[in-house]
Design an enzyme around this catalytic site. Structure first.
Site, PDB file in Angstrom:
ATOM      1  N   SER A  58       0.704  -1.260   0.048  1.00  0.00           N
ATOM      2  CA  SER A  58      -0.005  -0.012   0.033  1.00  0.00           C
ATOM      3  C   SER A  58       0.858   1.287  -0.103  1.00  0.00           C
ATOM      4  O   SER A  58       1.666   1.521  -0.884  1.00  0.00           O
ATOM      5  CB  SER A  58      -1.071   0.006   1.128  1.00  0.00           C
ATOM      6  OG  SER A  58      -2.240   0.637   1.086  1.00  0.00           O
ATOM      7  N   HIS A  94      -7.460  -5.736   0.501  1.00  0.00           N
ATOM      8  CA  HIS A  94      -6.185  -5.085   0.547  1.00  0.00           C
ATOM      9  C   HIS A  94      -5.456  -5.284   1.665  1.00  0.00           C
ATOM     10  O   HIS A  94      -5.716  -5.198   3.073  1.00  0.00           O
ATOM     11  CB  HIS A  94      -6.589  -3.745   0.585  1.00  0.00           C
ATOM     12  CG  HIS A  94      -5.472  -2.579   0.899  1.00  0.00           C
ATOM     13  ND1 HIS A  94      -4.928  -2.217  -0.369  1.00  0.00           N
ATOM     14  CD2 HIS A  94      -5.192  -1.881   1.813  1.00  0.00           C
ATOM     15  CE1 HIS A  94      -4.071  -1.250  -0.108  1.00  0.00           C
ATOM     16  NE2 HIS A  94      -4.033  -0.953   1.355  1.00  0.00           N
TER      17      HIS A  94
HETATM   18  C1  GTR Z   1      -5.264   4.572   1.889  1.00  0.00           C
HETATM   19  C2  GTR Z   1      -4.875   5.242   0.785  1.00  0.00           C
HETATM   20  C3  GTR Z   1      -4.117   4.361  -0.067  1.00  0.00           C
HETATM   21  C4  GTR Z   1      -3.169   3.415   0.551  1.00  0.00           C
HETATM   22  C5  GTR Z   1      -3.824   2.975   1.836  1.00  0.00           C
HETATM   23  C6  GTR Z   1      -2.707   2.396   2.724  1.00  0.00           C
HETATM   24  O1  GTR Z   1      -6.050   5.494   2.816  1.00  0.00           O
HETATM   25  O2  GTR Z   1      -5.638   6.022   0.288  1.00  0.00           O
HETATM   26  O3  GTR Z   1      -3.511   5.069  -1.007  1.00  0.00           O
HETATM   27  O4  GTR Z   1      -2.033   3.854   0.466  1.00  0.00           O
HETATM   28  O5  GTR Z   1      -4.262   3.791   2.683  1.00  0.00           O
HETATM   29  O6  GTR Z   1      -1.669   2.808   2.907  1.00  0.00           O
HETATM   30  O7  GTR Z   1      -3.087   1.345   3.367  1.00  0.00           O
END
Ligand code: GTR
Length: 377
Positions: free
Chosen positions: A217, A358
């Protein structure tokens, strides 16, 4: 062969009208026609990303960088590994600072290849070197078992993950006057990854020629920027990296630039100009993926991670393949977007689409290691 990859892109692209800036054309319009042209084009690409996205580092390796072993255990993991915790210290105009890096080095392997995780998640839950608390995010035991050193550092120790007007972390140490192209926090974290690699180069128990930089991420955006800009990394693994990571911004699927710049500290100020203005961007993230060529790049997505635009992450690998082909390597060998659970491991650009949300899981790590077994070991 070049024609081949362009052909795939047209077939695969969800929107046939998506036109992307060309990887193999210099800014002055001249074609990149041979491998000899590539270093100049690569440095042009990196400068575009420095100037417009992540910012310019005020320093690379500080002159007074030092390493201190602050914890070691030759019989960690029931004797399977040697644990080393190393304090990495440096100073700048704003004073002195340090951060830690952790290494579980397999005792059975001479000069072990390394998986280095840039970890942005809670240290106590994910990077416990006592191994009382275990997490799939950094599955040390499984990594060591497969003959790799499991290394990590906590990004928050390099630079805090919050907007504090750049008054803390390495910004406090190195920033002079901040301008529109000054480095943000992702660049600071990537800088930290390179400093860990500086240490690895001094430790013969690890093979500095075989280091994979991994991140998830925001950490995946970090691993991609670190690995694209520091060519000492042999393998670059942006996991679920999404917007401003591997995903193509011009698709405007999931998170967009307008949405991501709510994290004001991650990027340089110049990036704001592209919010709701993707069509006019003279660059896109497939170019950053190409800057890894001909080294190993492994892009990974998850089916339910729509915010990160899995297909956009995949397509970056497809487009980036042109640079690999120019350099005589296969890039992402794939005729179609994989089915859930599917993977592509043939060329120097690997890809998989995990079932699920995710996250960074055991499934992901084992796929990274399958690819590295075949390509990096
Ligand atoms: C979210 C963001 C993403 C990603 C994520 C993370 O809020 O929108 O781009 O980076 O966090 O790092 O888990």
């Amino acid at each position: 062969m070049k024609f081949f990859s362009v052909f795939f892109v047209l077939i695969l692209s969800a929107s046939a009208e998506l036109t992307l800036p060309e990887i193999l054309t210099f800014q002055n319009g001249k074609k990149v026609s041979s491998a000899e042209d590539w270093p100049a084009r690569r440095s042009e690409i990196l400068n575009i990303f420095r100037e417009n996205v992540y910012g310019v580092n005020p320093v690379e390796r500080p002159a007074d960088l030092t390493f201190e072993l602050i914890k070691s255990d030759a019989k960690a993991l029931d004797g399977a590994a040697t644990l080393k915790v190393v304090k990495i210290s440096f100073s700048g105009l704003g004073g002195k600072a340090s951060f830690k890096a952790n290494f579980f080095i397999p005792n059975a392997v001479k000069s072990a290849p390394v998986f280095l995780l840039a970890c942005h998640r809670t240290e106590s839950e994910n990077l416990d070197v006592t191994r009382k608390v275990k997490s799939d995010f950094w599955p040390v035991e499984a990594i060591v078992k497969r003959g790799y050193c499991a290394a990590s550092f906590y990004t928050g120790e390099v630079d805090p993950d919050k907007f504090d007007n750049f008054q803390n972390g390495v910004h406090k140490i190195f920033d002079k006057k901040r301008t529109k192209n000054s480095w943000g926090t992702i660049a600071a974290w990537a800088w930290g990854a390179s400093r860990v690699l500086d240490y690895i180069e001094t430790d013969l128990a690890m093979d500095a020629q075989k280091v994979a930089i991994v991140g998830h991420s925001r950490g995946g955006k970090t691993s991609l920027w670190a690995g694209a800009s520091d060519d000492r990394f042999a393998m670059v693994v942006p996991n679920n990296s999404g917007c401003s990571g591997a995903a193509i911004s011009k698709r405007k699927e999931g998170e967009t630039i307008a949405k991501i710049i709510r994290f004001k500290h991650w990027f340089c100020k110049n990036y704001n100009a592209f919010a709701n203005n993707e069509d006019n961007m003279p660059f896109d993230q497939h170019m950053l993926c190409a800057a890894v060529a001909p080294r190993l790049l492994y892009i990974s997505s998850a089916t339910q991670d729509k915010w990160a635009d899995p297909e956009g992450e995949y397509l970056s690998g497809v487009y980036a393949s042109q640079a690999y082909e120019l350099l005589g390597k296969k890039g992402l060998v794939s005729e179609s977007f994989p089915k859930p659970g599917g993977f592509r491991h043939e060329g120097n650009v690997g890809y998989h689409l995990r079932n699920g949300k995710h996250n960074l899981t055991s499934f992901d790590w084992h796929k990274f290691m399958d690819f590295a077994d075949a390509k990096m070991k």
